[in-house]
Design a protein around this motif. Structure first.
Motif, PDB file in Angstrom:
ATOM      1  N   THR A   1      -2.910  -1.690   9.837  1.00  0.00           N
ATOM      2  CA  THR A   1      -3.643  -1.114   8.710  1.00  0.00           C
ATOM      3  C   THR A   1      -5.133  -1.372   8.901  1.00  0.00           C
ATOM      4  O   THR A   1      -5.540  -2.465   9.293  1.00  0.00           O
ATOM      5  CB  THR A   1      -3.160  -1.737   7.388  1.00  0.00           C
ATOM      6  N   THR A   2      -5.943  -0.359   8.642  1.00  0.00           N
ATOM      7  CA  THR A   2      -7.382  -0.504   8.839  1.00  0.00           C
ATOM      8  C   THR A   2      -8.127   0.254   7.744  1.00  0.00           C
ATOM      9  O   THR A   2      -7.510   0.773   6.802  1.00  0.00           O
ATOM     10  CB  THR A   2      -7.795  -0.001  10.239  1.00  0.00           C
TER      11      THR A   2
ATOM     12  N   CYS B   1      -5.855   2.661   5.387  1.00  0.00           N
ATOM     13  CA  CYS B   1      -4.952   3.632   6.014  1.00  0.00           C
ATOM     14  C   CYS B   1      -3.985   2.927   6.953  1.00  0.00           C
ATOM     15  O   CYS B   1      -4.262   1.842   7.468  1.00  0.00           O
ATOM     16  CB  CYS B   1      -5.733   4.704   6.769  1.00  0.00           C
ATOM     17  N   HIS B   2      -2.843   3.558   7.138  1.00  0.00           N
ATOM     18  CA  HIS B   2      -1.831   3.023   8.050  1.00  0.00           C
ATOM     19  C   HIS B   2      -1.168   4.178   8.783  1.00  0.00           C
ATOM     20  O   HIS B   2      -0.794   5.184   8.173  1.00  0.00           O
ATOM     21  CB  HIS B   2      -0.773   2.211   7.297  1.00  0.00           C
TER      22      HIS B   2
ATOM     23  N   GLY C   1      -6.990   4.487  -1.848  1.00  0.00           N
ATOM     24  CA  GLY C   1      -8.186   3.754  -2.222  1.00  0.00           C
ATOM     25  C   GLY C   1      -9.081   4.547  -3.156  1.00  0.00           C
ATOM     26  O   GLY C   1      -8.752   5.659  -3.584  1.00  0.00           O
ATOM     27  N   PRO C   2     -10.250   3.983  -3.494  1.00  0.00           N
ATOM     28  CA  PRO C   2     -11.162   4.642  -4.435  1.00  0.00           C
ATOM     29  C   PRO C   2     -11.970   5.752  -3.774  1.00  0.00           C
ATOM     30  O   PRO C   2     -12.290   5.688  -2.584  1.00  0.00           O
ATOM     31  CB  PRO C   2     -12.079   3.494  -4.879  1.00  0.00           C
ATOM     32  N   THR C   3     -12.289   6.755  -4.581  1.00  0.00           N
ATOM     33  CA  THR C   3     -13.176   7.833  -4.156  1.00  0.00           C
ATOM     34  C   THR C   3     -14.315   7.945  -5.158  1.00  0.00           C
ATOM     35  O   THR C   3     -14.084   7.996  -6.370  1.00  0.00           O
ATOM     36  CB  THR C   3     -12.430   9.172  -4.083  1.00  0.00           C
ATOM     37  N   PHE C   4     -15.524   7.976  -4.642  1.00  0.00           N
ATOM     38  CA  PHE C   4     -16.704   8.140  -5.487  1.00  0.00           C
ATOM     39  C   PHE C   4     -17.079   9.622  -5.476  1.00  0.00           C
ATOM     40  O   PHE C   4     -17.434  10.181  -4.438  1.00  0.00           O
ATOM     41  CB  PHE C   4     -17.849   7.273  -4.973  1.00  0.00           C
ATOM     42  N   ASN C   5     -16.962  10.256  -6.652  1.00  0.00           N
ATOM     43  CA  ASN C   5     -17.329  11.660  -6.809  1.00  0.00           C
ATOM     44  C   ASN C   5     -18.824  11.707  -7.099  1.00  0.00           C
ATOM     45  O   ASN C   5     -19.271  11.307  -8.176  1.00  0.00           O
ATOM     46  CB  ASN C   5     -16.534  12.292  -7.943  1.00  0.00           C
ATOM     47  N   LEU C   6     -19.597  12.163  -6.134  1.00  0.00           N
ATOM     48  CA  LEU C   6     -21.046  12.082  -6.207  1.00  0.00           C
ATOM     49  C   LEU C   6     -21.647  13.333  -6.841  1.00  0.00           C
ATOM     50  O   LEU C   6     -21.058  14.413  -6.825  1.00  0.00           O
ATOM     51  CB  LEU C   6     -21.624  11.879  -4.806  1.00  0.00           C
ATOM     52  N   LYS C   7     -22.836  13.164  -7.399  1.00  0.00           N
ATOM     53  CA  LYS C   7     -23.562  14.275  -7.984  1.00  0.00           C
ATOM     54  C   LYS C   7     -24.094  15.174  -6.868  1.00  0.00           C
ATOM     55  O   LYS C   7     -24.583  14.694  -5.851  1.00  0.00           O
ATOM     56  CB  LYS C   7     -24.711  13.763  -8.842  1.00  0.00           C
TER      57      LYS C   7
ATOM     58  N   MET D   1       0.820  -1.196   0.000  1.00  0.00           N
ATOM     59  CA  MET D   1       0.000   0.000   0.000  1.00  0.00           C
ATOM     60  C   MET D   1       0.863   1.259   0.000  1.00  0.00           C
ATOM     61  O   MET D   1       0.577   2.239  -0.676  1.00  0.00           O
ATOM     62  CB  MET D   1      -0.923   0.009   1.227  1.00  0.00           C
ATOM     63  N   THR D   2       1.955   1.231   0.761  1.00  0.00           N
ATOM     64  CA  THR D   2       2.831   2.398   0.856  1.00  0.00           C
ATOM     65  C   THR D   2       3.430   2.745  -0.503  1.00  0.00           C
ATOM     66  O   THR D   2       3.446   3.913  -0.912  1.00  0.00           O
ATOM     67  CB  THR D   2       3.957   2.145   1.868  1.00  0.00           C
TER      68      THR D   2
END
Length: 277
Positions: free
Chosen positions: A173-174, A156-157, A137-143, A1-2
């Protein structure tokens, strides 16, 4: 991940000088109702802020620096003054829709991005926090009717230290759920904006005292008003109020026990001023 996060950070930061849009602000906020683990009662903090957000052909960048100055109820290690803290956060995002040239919208989602970022801090109290934190990670760009509304589902770590016992801490990591929004509108002919963020972080193992951490919630919400016309300012000047809510601060379980075991939930009303460039 790093490795993945650091690679994306480099890619996202490259076009900072070629942004399609940008917003830089200097801000000040304050409250007398902040709390810190291990301290009975509330305390005052004055917070200076420098923040920058920008967008380019394939993504966006966000960078924020807070300088937090506590009163004597949150003492520095010397015991003579209030503690000072610097907290830095960066998030870089790459849009899958822009990279692929395809419309990825569906339902309430207008686009999907991959986000990487880091936080780090330094504080001169006895605990001497030195947070080193990565998200990816993924981000959902919302309307949204106006502005933006983003929802991140990240891993995250964190690495930190406990200066009281002289121990470095490498947490597990969580997961990390992060929402951020900025929605401008008009209220009685006055420009206004509802803005803020809300983060939910899963339990991350044991802390430096050997205590099991709990899921942590942090939210800052603000209703800001454009007062530029009042002052005849050429730059945008916003004044408003807000609330900081913090449950299980730093992952420390809430407790009403006397200090040093206390860690009460934070519900701090705040005043804020921002000048945008």
């Amino acid at each position: 991940m790093t490795k993945l996060a650091l690679t994306l950070l480099v890619l996202a930061a490259l076009p900072l000088s070629a942004s399609d849009w940008s917003d830089t602000l200097i801000g000040y906020r304050t409250s007398s109702q902040f709390r810190e683990p291990g301290i009975d009662g509330t305390l005052n903090k004055d917070i200076l802020q420098l923040s920058h957000a920008s967008g380019w052909a394939y993504g966006s960048n966000f960078f924020n620096v807070d300088m937090l100055m506590s009163d004597k109820n949150d003492p520095a290690a010397n015991g003579k003054t209030g503690a000072n803290e610097v907290y830095v956060a960066y998030r870089g995002a790459l849009s899958f829709g822009k990279l692929s040239g395809k419309d990825l919208s569906f339902g309430p989602v207008r686009d999907i991005s991959v986000t990487a970022g880091f936080d780090f801090n330094s504080k001169d109290n006895a605990f001497a926090s030195k947070k080193r934190f990565l998200v990816f990670g993924p981000t959902f760009n919302l309307k949204a009717p106006s502005g933006f509304l983003d929802l991140g589902l990240w891993a995250c770590h964190e690495q930190n230290q406990n200066g009281i016992v002289g121990k470095a801490v490498d947490y597990k990591t969580t997961y990390y759920i992060s929402a951020a929004w900025g929605m401008p509108f008009e209220l009685g002919g006055v420009g206004a904006e509802f803005k803020g963020f809300a983060n939910y972080e899963g339990a991350k193992g044991k802390d430096g005292f050997g205590v099991d951490t709990k899921p942590e919630t942090l939210a800052n919400l603000f209703l800001m008003f454009d007062v530029s016309p009042v002052f005849g300012a050429k730059k945008k000047v916003y004044i408003g109020g807000g609330l900081e809510y913090w449950n299980n601060k730093f992952g420390v379980p809430n407790s009403d026990a006397p200090a040093p075991g206390t860690n009460k939930r934070v519900t701090a009303p705040m005043l804020q001023v921002q000048v945008h460039f």
